[in-house]
Design a protein around this motif. Structure first.
Motif, PDB file in Angstrom:
ATOM      1  N   ALA A  54       0.821  -1.215   0.000  1.00  9.00           N
ATOM      2  CA  ALA A  54       0.000   0.000   0.000  1.00  9.00           C
ATOM      3  C   ALA A  54       0.850   1.256   0.000  1.00  9.00           C
ATOM      4  O   ALA A  54       0.470   2.279  -0.584  1.00  9.00           O
ATOM      5  CB  ALA A  54      -0.920  -0.012   1.226  1.00  9.00           C
ATOM      6  N   GLU A  55       2.017   1.188   0.651  1.00  9.49           N
ATOM      7  CA  GLU A  55       2.899   2.346   0.707  1.00  9.49           C
ATOM      8  C   GLU A  55       3.863   2.391  -0.471  1.00  9.49           C
ATOM      9  O   GLU A  55       4.707   3.284  -0.567  1.00  9.49           O
ATOM     10  CB  GLU A  55       3.696   2.350   2.020  1.00  9.49           C
ATOM     11  N   GLY A  56       3.734   1.436  -1.397  1.00  9.89           N
ATOM     12  CA  GLY A  56       4.644   1.369  -2.530  1.00  9.89           C
ATOM     13  C   GLY A  56       5.932   0.650  -2.169  1.00  9.89           C
ATOM     14  O   GLY A  56       6.124   0.172  -1.043  1.00  9.89           O
ATOM     15  N   TYR A  57       6.833   0.572  -3.112  1.00  9.87           N
ATOM     16  CA  TYR A  57       8.117  -0.097  -2.907  1.00  9.87           C
ATOM     17  C   TYR A  57       9.132   0.882  -2.312  1.00  9.87           C
ATOM     18  O   TYR A  57       8.978   2.099  -2.425  1.00  9.87           O
ATOM     19  CB  TYR A  57       8.604  -0.707  -4.219  1.00  9.87           C
ATOM     20  N   PRO A  58      10.182   0.368  -1.671  1.00 12.35           N
ATOM     21  CA  PRO A  58      11.131   1.241  -0.960  1.00 12.35           C
ATOM     22  C   PRO A  58      11.834   2.239  -1.886  1.00 12.35           C
ATOM     23  O   PRO A  58      12.102   1.953  -3.051  1.00 12.35           O
ATOM     24  CB  PRO A  58      12.141   0.253  -0.371  1.00 12.35           C
ATOM     25  N   LEU A  59      12.153   3.395  -1.318  1.00  6.28           N
ATOM     26  CA  LEU A  59      12.889   4.430  -2.049  1.00  6.28           C
ATOM     27  C   LEU A  59      14.184   4.834  -1.353  1.00  6.28           C
ATOM     28  O   LEU A  59      15.046   5.445  -1.988  1.00  6.28           O
ATOM     29  CB  LEU A  59      12.019   5.686  -2.217  1.00  6.28           C
ATOM     30  N   THR A  60      14.322   4.541  -0.081  1.00  9.75           N
ATOM     31  CA  THR A  60      15.485   5.011   0.669  1.00  9.75           C
ATOM     32  C   THR A  60      16.121   3.875   1.459  1.00  9.75           C
ATOM     33  O   THR A  60      15.519   2.827   1.688  1.00  9.75           O
ATOM     34  CB  THR A  60      15.099   6.134   1.650  1.00  9.75           C
ATOM     35  N   THR A  61      17.341   4.117   1.879  1.00  9.64           N
ATOM     36  CA  THR A  61      18.110   3.118   2.607  1.00  9.64           C
ATOM     37  C   THR A  61      17.752   3.108   4.090  1.00  9.64           C
ATOM     38  O   THR A  61      17.216   4.072   4.628  1.00  9.64           O
ATOM     39  CB  THR A  61      19.615   3.400   2.486  1.00  9.64           C
ATOM     40  N   VAL A  62      18.107   2.006   4.738  1.00  6.43           N
ATOM     41  CA  VAL A  62      18.057   1.935   6.201  1.00  6.43           C
ATOM     42  C   VAL A  62      19.285   2.632   6.765  1.00  6.43           C
ATOM     43  O   VAL A  62      19.227   3.344   7.758  1.00  6.43           O
ATOM     44  CB  VAL A  62      17.983   0.466   6.666  1.00  6.43           C
ATOM     45  N   GLY A  63      20.435   2.429   6.092  1.00  9.43           N
ATOM     46  CA  GLY A  63      21.666   3.102   6.486  1.00  9.43           C
ATOM     47  C   GLY A  63      22.431   2.349   7.548  1.00  9.43           C
ATOM     48  O   GLY A  63      22.132   1.199   7.902  1.00  9.43           O
ATOM     49  N   GLY A  64      23.484   2.980   8.071  1.00 12.01           N
ATOM     50  CA  GLY A  64      24.359   2.333   9.032  1.00 12.01           C
ATOM     51  C   GLY A  64      25.614   1.830   8.344  1.00 12.01           C
ATOM     52  O   GLY A  64      25.686   1.750   7.108  1.00 12.01           O
ATOM     53  N   SER A  65      26.595   1.438   9.121  1.00 11.86           N
ATOM     54  CA  SER A  65      27.880   1.014   8.557  1.00 11.86           C
ATOM     55  C   SER A  65      27.815  -0.377   7.945  1.00 11.86           C
ATOM     56  O   SER A  65      28.589  -0.691   7.039  1.00 11.86           O
ATOM     57  CB  SER A  65      28.965   1.066   9.634  1.00 11.86           C
ATOM     58  N   ARG A  66      26.924  -1.227   8.437  1.00 14.84           N
ATOM     59  CA  ARG A  66      26.810  -2.600   7.918  1.00 14.84           C
ATOM     60  C   ARG A  66      25.325  -2.920   7.689  1.00 14.84           C
ATOM     61  O   ARG A  66      24.744  -3.780   8.356  1.00 14.84           O
ATOM     62  CB  ARG A  66      27.460  -3.589   8.889  1.00 14.84           C
ATOM     63  N   PRO A  67      24.707  -2.246   6.746  1.00 15.67           N
ATOM     64  CA  PRO A  67      23.259  -2.387   6.547  1.00 15.67           C
ATOM     65  C   PRO A  67      22.830  -3.738   5.993  1.00 15.67           C
ATOM     66  O   PRO A  67      21.642  -4.059   6.037  1.00 15.67           O
ATOM     67  CB  PRO A  67      22.938  -1.264   5.560  1.00 15.67           C
ATOM     68  N   LEU A  68      23.775  -4.534   5.463  1.00 15.45           N
ATOM     69  CA  LEU A  68      23.415  -5.848   4.920  1.00 15.45           C
ATOM     70  C   LEU A  68      23.719  -6.973   5.897  1.00 15.45           C
ATOM     71  O   LEU A  68      23.710  -8.152   5.499  1.00 15.45           O
ATOM     72  CB  LEU A  68      24.138  -6.089   3.592  1.00 15.45           C
ATOM     73  N   SER A  69      23.972  -6.654   7.146  1.00 20.29           N
ATOM     74  CA  SER A  69      24.226  -7.704   8.144  1.00 20.29           C
ATOM     75  C   SER A  69      23.052  -8.674   8.189  1.00 20.29           C
ATOM     76  O   SER A  69      21.889  -8.267   8.272  1.00 20.29           O
ATOM     77  CB  SER A  69      24.428  -7.089   9.526  1.00 20.29           C
ATOM     78  N   GLY A  70      23.371  -9.956   8.148  1.00 20.29           N
ATOM     79  CA  GLY A  70      22.344 -10.995   8.141  1.00 20.29           C
ATOM     80  C   GLY A  70      21.826 -11.342   6.769  1.00 20.29           C
ATOM     81  O   GLY A  70      21.042 -12.291   6.617  1.00 20.29           O
ATOM     82  N   THR A  71      22.243 -10.618   5.740  1.00 20.56           N
ATOM     83  CA  THR A  71      21.793 -10.879   4.368  1.00 20.56           C
ATOM     84  C   THR A  71      22.689 -11.927   3.727  1.00 20.56           C
ATOM     85  O   THR A  71      23.924 -11.818   3.769  1.00 20.56           O
ATOM     86  CB  THR A  71      21.833  -9.589   3.523  1.00 20.56           C
ATOM     87  N   ARG A  72      22.068 -12.953   3.145  1.00 19.41           N
ATOM     88  CA  ARG A  72      22.818 -14.040   2.527  1.00 19.41           C
ATOM     89  C   ARG A  72      22.538 -14.049   1.020  1.00 19.41           C
ATOM     90  O   ARG A  72      21.383 -14.198   0.598  1.00 19.41           O
ATOM     91  CB  ARG A  72      22.423 -15.389   3.153  1.00 19.41           C
TER      92      ARG A  72
END
Length: 549
Positions: free
Chosen positions: A287-305
């Motif tokens: 309903a809010e559409g697809y993401p446009l901005t980052t979460v950010g932080g130094s390691r934003p992909l932590s836990g991503t495989r």
């Protein structure tokens, strides 16, 4: 009426508009952080044509930019530089300016969709009532669309401004789009079959474009031109009113300079279309559409495989192999994990079914074979001969395809993957004078087919330019069906850390008088494309099942 600003006034007004953009339409005030547009005060481009889609949307929503100013800039840049590129097959200025004025009125009234007023290019497969749709082929010379494609109907209703149609490889049959030059070096191919759309984006002729993908036709040109494409899950976006290649493998999808641009466009082109029953199968568009901005932080992909298919990069030429390795290093630096995986093999023989679908559409043009290009004529002839495929064999191929889908999903489940990673290209640029057989059906092309046979979504993101050729190179990130939002979020972080999508080709003067067309009486039909494109009653349905078949 929105106040029209000169380019000099435009960016002075941007600061004043910063406080108002958050409260307009579907913008940040009513949505979560993932939907924020950039602040107008942070936008530094000096020419509206150089704005990304989300930047232009921010200025339009804040009324620091008038849609006509943006359209002026895009048309002027196209006229000044499209001579050597040839991205546009034709443009529609009269209709475009009318749409820009209508968009301005909606923006002035408030609560306009975020894409309202943005210019867009359609691949020359998308029907627009009363305008030509020719698949860049002499076979359809003079063909006028009888209605609107489902995707264009949604984008038009959202207030987008159609500039024109861009070239496709004839009938989307090939992966080269040889009539178009790559903006980074016009001696090179822009890829295909959505090569005109990718070239127009890279050259900054338009901030938004759409293409199609049957065997890499969104991803190959995105990689070659240094832009971003999203091949959505099959059925996420309508294919009604789009000239088909194969009905059960064709995907329509957005193209933008950044993944935020493409995500913004996807939010407004995805959804249910009663003329395409496949769009009713999956979960609702967020309903809010697809993401446009980052979460950010130094390691934003932590836990991503991210799964790396074994051997997938072994034969890459040195320069793009280095870029691919650098991309994997970036993933790790941002906290992601690269996991070696063995991907299931694409079943042998599925191309036979593809050829039968291809031939089923093109047999209506059997008396026009001399009007095809030589390569396309050979492909169409072979496809029509494939109609002799026994029905039992066709159904056996569809069962093999279903088994492949389940095996693909099982790989994700067993390795707990968020995405798999593949090169966006296996070659370091392709010279236009060296093109051989570029048919989408030639060879295995398993670097791309996996996503069309599973119906899974893929984002292709630019990662740099080859040190050997100067031609851009991209990487594909693919997920399981309906995981577009997750893939977009991953690529947002990668593009924030490595914003090579902002690089623009240094275009020299190359003027062109682009053919201009006015809207005419719609064609007779029977369908929106004014051809017989109905196709079989059987439709492909993507699945997330991992069960043995």
């Amino acid at each position: 009426m929105t106040t029209r600003l000169s380019r000099r006034q435009l960016f002075g007004a941007a600061t004043a508009g910063a406080a108002t953009v958050a409260g307009l339409g579907r913008a940040a005030a009513s949505a979560g952080p993932a939907r924020r547009l950039p602040s107008p005060a942070a936008i530094t481009a000096s020419d509206p044509a150089l704005l990304s889609a989300v930047e232009a949307a921010s200025l339009l929503q804040s009324r620091a930019l008038h849609p006509r100013e943006l359209l002026d800039a895009c048309l002027s840049r196209s006229a000044a530089h499209d001579g050597g590129i040839g991205a546009w097959i034709r443009i529609y200025p009269e209709q475009a300016y009318e749409a820009a004025e209508s968009a301005a009125q909606r923006l002035a009234a408030g609560s306009a969709p975020l894409v309202c007023g943005l210019p867009i290019a359609l691949k020359d497969l998308y029907a627009v009532a009363g305008l030509p749709v020719t698949a860049s082929s002499g076979v359809l010379a003079g063909n006028i669309a009888a209605g609107d494609s489902g995707v264009w109907r949604q984008l038009r209703d959202a207030g987008m401004v159609l500039i024109g149609h861009t070239h496709t490889h004839e009938f989307a049959i090939g992966t080269a789009t040889p009539q178009v030059g790559n903006p980074w070096d016009v001696e090179y191919s822009p890829g295909g079959s959505s090569g005109g759309s990718a070239a127009a984006l890279a050259a900054r002729f338009t901030p938004c474009a759409v293409g199609t993908d049957t065997g890499g036709s969104l991803r190959i040109p995105a990689s070659a031109c240094g832009i971003t494409s999203i091949k959505p899950t099959f059925g996420r976006c309508s294919t009604s009113g789009v000239i088909p290649l194969t009905w059960t493998r064709d995907h329509t999808g957005p193209m933008g300079r950044s993944v935020a641009d493409a995500s913004l466009l996807l939010s407004h082109m995805a959804g249910v279309d009663v003329d395409d029953p496949c769009t009713s199968v999956g979960p609702d568009v967020p309903a809010e559409g697809y993401p446009l901005t980052t979460v950010g932080g130094s390691r934003p992909l932590s836990g991503t495989r991210l799964g790396l298919p074994r051997g997938v990069a072994d034969d890459l030429p040195g320069a793009i192999g280095t870029l691919f390795g650098g991309f994997l290093d970036l993933v790790r630096a941002l906290g992601g994990e690269i996991v070696d995986v063995t991907v299931p093999d694409v079943p042998k023989g599925l191309l036979s079914g593809d050829y039968a679908e291809f031939g089923s559409y093109h047999r209506q043009f059997a008396d026009r074979l001399p009007a095809y290009g030589q390569e396309s004529a050979l492909a169409a002839t072979a496809a029509m001969a494939s109609l002799a495929l026994p029905v039992a064999d066709y159904f056996a191929l569809e069962r093999a395809r279903l088994r492949f889908q389940h095996d693909y999903n099982r790989m994700f489940a067993e390795h707990r993957l968020d995405a798999i990673v593949r090169p966006g290209s296996l070659t370091d640029g392709v010279r236009r004078d060296a093109l051989s057989d570029s048919s989408v059906f030639a060879g295995a092309r398993e670097n791309y087919f996996w996503a069309n046979y599973t119906g899974a979504p893929v984002v292709c993101t630019p990662v740099g330019r080859s040190a050997a050729t100067g031609i851009p190179f991209g990487v594909q990130l693919g997920g399981v069906p309906w995981s577009e939002a997750s893939l977009i979020s991953i690529v947002l972080e990668l593009q924030e850390a490595q914003p090579v999508w902002r690089d623009a080709p240094p275009l020299g003067p190359s003027p062109r008088r682009i053919p201009e067309v006015r809207v005419a009486a719609p064609g007779a039909g029977p369908t929106a494309t004014n051809t017989d494109d109905t196709g079989p009653g059987i439709r492909f349905v993507p699945t997330t099942s991992t069960a043995a078949v």
